[in-house]
Design a protein around this motif. Structure first.
Motif, PDB file in Angstrom:
ATOM      1  N   PRO A 165       0.810  -1.214   0.000  1.00 12.29           N
ATOM      2  CA  PRO A 165       0.000   0.000   0.000  1.00 12.29           C
ATOM      3  C   PRO A 165       0.844   1.266   0.000  1.00 12.29           C
ATOM      4  O   PRO A 165       1.926   1.305   0.588  1.00 12.29           O
TER       5      PRO A 165
ATOM      6  N   PRO B 145      -4.800  -2.229   5.425  1.00 12.57           N
ATOM      7  CA  PRO B 145      -4.823  -2.090   3.968  1.00 12.57           C
ATOM      8  C   PRO B 145      -4.529  -3.376   3.219  1.00 12.57           C
ATOM      9  O   PRO B 145      -4.844  -3.496   2.036  1.00 12.57           O
TER      10      PRO B 145
ATOM     11  N   ASP C 120      -3.180   4.732   0.633  1.00 10.57           N
ATOM     12  CA  ASP C 120      -3.919   3.482   0.831  1.00 10.57           C
ATOM     13  C   ASP C 120      -4.004   3.137   2.314  1.00 10.57           C
ATOM     14  O   ASP C 120      -5.061   2.710   2.815  1.00 10.57           O
TER      15      ASP C 120
END
Length: 210
Positions: free
Chosen positions: A138, A153, A142
């Motif tokens: 990520p 995530p 994110d």
């Protein structure tokens, strides 16, 4: 006409590059990646098979940087991945996506393939799904989005090859491309995965579009 590939000699200051398998990951992050596992997927459980990032041997004095591709673009809606050098299209491949392909990945376990700009940061030559190229998901954005939702995530998003075939007819996947069967990764047939790795260097940017 394709230019001959020239080896890049490792200089004294290139110890970190050699130690991290030719990637430009910080060494601590690379060590963390060695112990990183895919999200658990009961239908496609490859965490039990064990995967190890293949590093260049410490004694190796040559790294080859191909410089054939400087940008990778995924168009999820078209089930295509495109490789570019400048504005010139070098190659395209059909792909498979996550089981829940529409929209960006929001959190761990949602079966979505991410959307956004990332880096193809290291290669796993002994991936349980043939071979694999790790995507730097990520991103900080994110992580923050998932955090706001009270979720993790997720991670270990890859471009990888086909599922393992153990000699049983029920293990074979026919018509692999295009389809939605991964846990959020991007999949190629094995022959295309080989060609992808022959063309793309670690450190290449990848943009994943809807």
């Amino acid at each position: 006409m394709m230019t001959a590939l020239l080896p890049v000699t490792v200089r004294a200051g290139d110890d970190d590059l050699r130690a991290t398998g030719g990637t430009r990951l910080p060494y601590a992050l690379y060590l963390e990646a060695l112990n990183e596992y895919p999200e658990y997927d009961p239908d496609m459980d490859y965490t039990k098979l064990g995967t190890i990032v293949t590093k260049i041997a410490p004694g190796s004095m040559i790294l080859v940087k191909k410089n054939l591709v400087d940008r990778v673009v995924v168009q999820k809606s078209a089930y295509k991945i495109f490789l570019y050098k400048g504005q010139a299209l070098v190659k395209s491949f059909n792909i498979s996506l996550g089981k829940n392909p529409i929209g960006p990945k929001m959190f761990e376990g949602d079966k979505k393939t991410p959307e956004g700009k990332y880096v193809l940061d290291y290669v796993k030559l002994n991936s349980s799904f043939y071979k694999a190229f790790h995507i730097s998901y990520p991103s900080p954005e994110d992580i923050e989005r998932a955090k706001k939702a009270g979720r993790r995530p997720g991670g270990m998003i890859m471009i990888h090859g086909e599922p393992p075939y153990r000699g049983k007819s029920e293990d074979r996947v026919d018509g692999l491309m295009p389809s939605n069967w991964t846990n959020g990764c991007i999949a190629l047939i094995n022959s295309d995965m080989d060609e992808f790795l022959d063309l793309v260097d670690p450190g290449t940017t990848i943009e994943i579009r809807p």
